[in-house]
Design an enzyme around this catalytic site. Structure first.
Site, PDB file in Angstrom:
ATOM      1  N   SER A 144       0.151   8.036  -4.128  1.00 24.61           N
ATOM      2  CA  SER A 144       1.331   8.462  -3.376  1.00 24.61           C
ATOM      3  C   SER A 144       2.495   8.899  -4.259  1.00 24.61           C
ATOM      4  O   SER A 144       3.278   9.746  -3.856  1.00 24.61           O
ATOM      5  CB  SER A 144       1.786   7.335  -2.453  1.00 24.61           C
ATOM      6  OG  SER A 144       2.078   6.172  -3.203  1.00 24.61           O
TER       7      SER A 144
ATOM      8  N   HIS B  37      -2.764   9.093   2.209  1.00 25.53           N
ATOM      9  CA  HIS B  37      -2.108  10.353   1.845  1.00 25.53           C
ATOM     10  C   HIS B  37      -3.118  11.502   1.769  1.00 25.53           C
ATOM     11  O   HIS B  37      -2.898  12.455   1.025  1.00 25.53           O
ATOM     12  CB  HIS B  37      -1.358  10.201   0.519  1.00 25.53           C
ATOM     13  CG  HIS B  37      -0.076   9.421   0.648  1.00 25.53           C
ATOM     14  ND1 HIS B  37       1.114   9.987   1.040  1.00 25.53           N
ATOM     15  CD2 HIS B  37       0.172   8.107   0.468  1.00 25.53           C
ATOM     16  CE1 HIS B  37       2.058   9.067   1.081  1.00 25.53           C
ATOM     17  NE2 HIS B  37       1.507   7.907   0.735  1.00 25.53           N
TER      18      HIS B  37
ATOM     19  N   LYS C  38       1.175   8.982   8.990  1.00 22.01           N
ATOM     20  CA  LYS C  38       1.558  10.087   8.109  1.00 22.01           C
ATOM     21  C   LYS C  38       1.121  11.409   8.740  1.00 22.01           C
ATOM     22  O   LYS C  38       1.745  11.864   9.685  1.00 22.01           O
ATOM     23  CB  LYS C  38       0.980   9.837   6.715  1.00 22.01           C
ATOM     24  CG  LYS C  38       1.579   8.605   6.049  1.00 22.01           C
ATOM     25  CD  LYS C  38       1.086   8.397   4.637  1.00 22.01           C
ATOM     26  CE  LYS C  38       1.886   7.362   3.873  1.00 22.01           C
ATOM     27  NZ  LYS C  38       1.957   6.031   4.479  1.00 22.01           N
TER      28      LYS C  38
END
Lengths: 415, 85
Positions: free
Chosen positions: A190, A218, A249
């Site tokens: 990240s 991610h 996300k």
């Protein structure tokens, strides 16, 4: 009074210490839906300012997508607001299982279990599947939630240097006597935006009978040709034993996470993972939104393709402007500034120019590795990126860091 | 044994934990309290020493304090090697 002056004073002193060290975190209040263009109140009480958001995990631009919002509304109407129960008592709806099955198909695994967050998935998975006779070998840069989950587990824990596969092999040999070995990594890291070497890792782990766990928070939804994640990018779909990921996300950005992987390991989580057993799962309204997200990204790769183009454009633009970047090919593009104060000052100057991008420094990243982490979204249009590049270039000139090497920036601003 | 052991531990810690551009270690550099080695990563050093010297260091003795410098680690290993003898 239980909360005595002595207790209050101790915490006040600790908080002052955090402030004095320049590490005090302040929230910025956003008065609009999450998107490329947002309205921000910062500092608290200041008039609203329209800025371009360059630091959200909204990779696919789906956080405020009309179809997702509509699906969430429908879910609210048809399945209600809350469950008032954990999963195994009376907190499981048909749509929870539907989402688990969709994730299993999307990730190419055997089964999936939802958790209230990926932080909870990572907190619960290790102690559910491992014992004191086992060893966990993790990359030294894995996410804090993995570190916390590993701490809650009785297995031995060892680490390897970041993405160092020779080191991994040495560690697998060192711990050959353990019952089970589990190798743990982020899919995309990240803070640096680089991708784990999953192909090599799987090959080595097969040689030493070790399992692999990847946190693909991610990555899920946009890394790999069809957005399945880093296992797709590295050609190892079906070979990762456990994938943990988030819906907070790219996949709508609301909340929730899951453990997906080998059938028995997922079932062990259903039986033993404490965040699953002792906490309500994802609210029906969010599940309904995520189901729509999965429909959108399963039908077309348009959004992840746009994200890839945007990220390449952004990286090229910053490079040509003369910034020092962390190498990579993901939508996480760290602009390296090395000095913590410089990172904060650049962030403030960017904000003044209408660009919202946050400085990161120790202890979130290693000492002398301070940076502005920029994150690109499919919700960005070229005009957003052009405007942001112009602002970065202006601020870069102001601080005289364009075209400067790491050593030159450190010489000017210190470590 | 002491000098050889000291150098061996120093080399191991350097190779295992330091990045290429790090400051070189001394025998007294604080490893854990100095943030060079995190307490998780101590595990491999403990196992390496146990295998190398055929000793067993109980978990209650393998404290962050006991592993905080090359000199302290050497003292710990010598203590357990002496017990074994």
């Amino acid at each position: 009074m239980g909360y005595s002056d002595k207790i209050r004073g101790t915490y006040q002193a600790q908080l002052k210490g955090i402030q004095d060290a320049g590490l005090f975190k302040q929230e910025r209040f956003i008065h609009s839906p999450q998107a490329a263009d947002i309205e921000v109140e910062f500092p608290a009480g200041a008039p609203l300012k329209k800025v371009i958001n360059m630091c959200a995990n909204n990779y696919l631009g789906l956080s405020s997508h009309p179809e997702v919002i509509k699906a969430a509304h429908e879910g609210l109407e048809t399945r209600g607001y809350g469950m008032s129960s954990v999963r195994f008592i009376c907190g499981t709806q048909d749509i929870h299982r539907e989402l688990e099955q969709k994730m299993t198909a999307f990730l190419g695994t055997e089964d999936t279990l939802l958790f209230p967050s990926c932080m909870d998935a990572n907190a619960g998975v290790f102690e559910a599947i491992l014992t004191k006779d086992d060893v966990i070998i993790s990359d030294r840069l894995v996410h804090a939630s993995l570190v916390d989950g590993i701490r809650l587990c009785s297995a031995m824990h060892d680490t390897i240097k970041h993405s160092d596969m020779e080191h991994l092999e040495e560690k697998l040999q060192l711990h050959a006597d353990k019952r089970f070995k589990l190798v743990v990594t982020d899919g995309v890291f990240s803070m640096d935006g680089d991708t784990a070497k999953l192909d090599e890792m799987v090959r080595i782990c097969e040689k030493y009978d070790a399992m692999v766990l990847v946190d693909d928070s991610h990555s899920s939804g946009f890394i790999g040709k069809t957005g399945r994640g880093t296992h797709e990018k590295c050609g190892v779909v079906g070979k990762i034993d456990v994938i943990t990921t988030t819906f907070g996300k790219a996949l709508g950005g609301a909340s929730g996470g899951c453990v997906s992987g080998r059938r028995e390991l997922v079932e062990m989580c259903r039986q033993r993972a404490r965040p699953y057993l002792f906490s309500n799962t994802i609210a029906p309204v969010v599940v309904s939104g995520v189901l729509k997200v999965m429909d959108i990204i399963s039908k077309s790769t348009e959004r992840r393709d746009k994200l890839e183009r945007n990220a390449a454009y952004w990286r090229k633009g910053l490079t040509e402007a003369g910034f020092v970047l962390k190498e990579g090919d993901t939508p996480i593009v760290p602009v390296m500034l090395f000095n913590a104060k410089l990172a904060q000052d650049v962030s403030q100057s960017l904000y003044d120019e209408g660009i919202y991008a946050i400085g990161f420094f120790f202890p979130v990243v290693p000492q002398s590795q301070a940076r502005i982490r920029t994150q690109i979204s499919a919700g960005h249009e070229i005009h957003h990126l052009e405007q942001a590049l112009a602002a970065f270039t202006k601020v870069g000139k102001k601080f005289d860091i364009l075209g400067k090497t790491k050593q030159e920036i450190i010489a000017k601003y210190g470590m | 044994m002491a000098d050889e052991l000291k150098d061996m531990v120093l080399n191991y810690v350097t190779k295992e934990y330091l990045e290429d551009d790090s400051e070189p270690l001394t025998y007294d550099t604080p490893l854990i309290s100095g943030g060079i080695v995190d307490s998780f990563s101590m595990v491999s050093l403990k196992r390496f020493l146990e295998n190398k010297y055929a000793i067993s260091i109980p978990d209650e003795e393998a404290t962050p304090e006991a592993f905080d410098s090359v000199n302290k680690i050497v003292a710990l290993v010598q203590r357990f090697a002496a017990k074994k003898a």
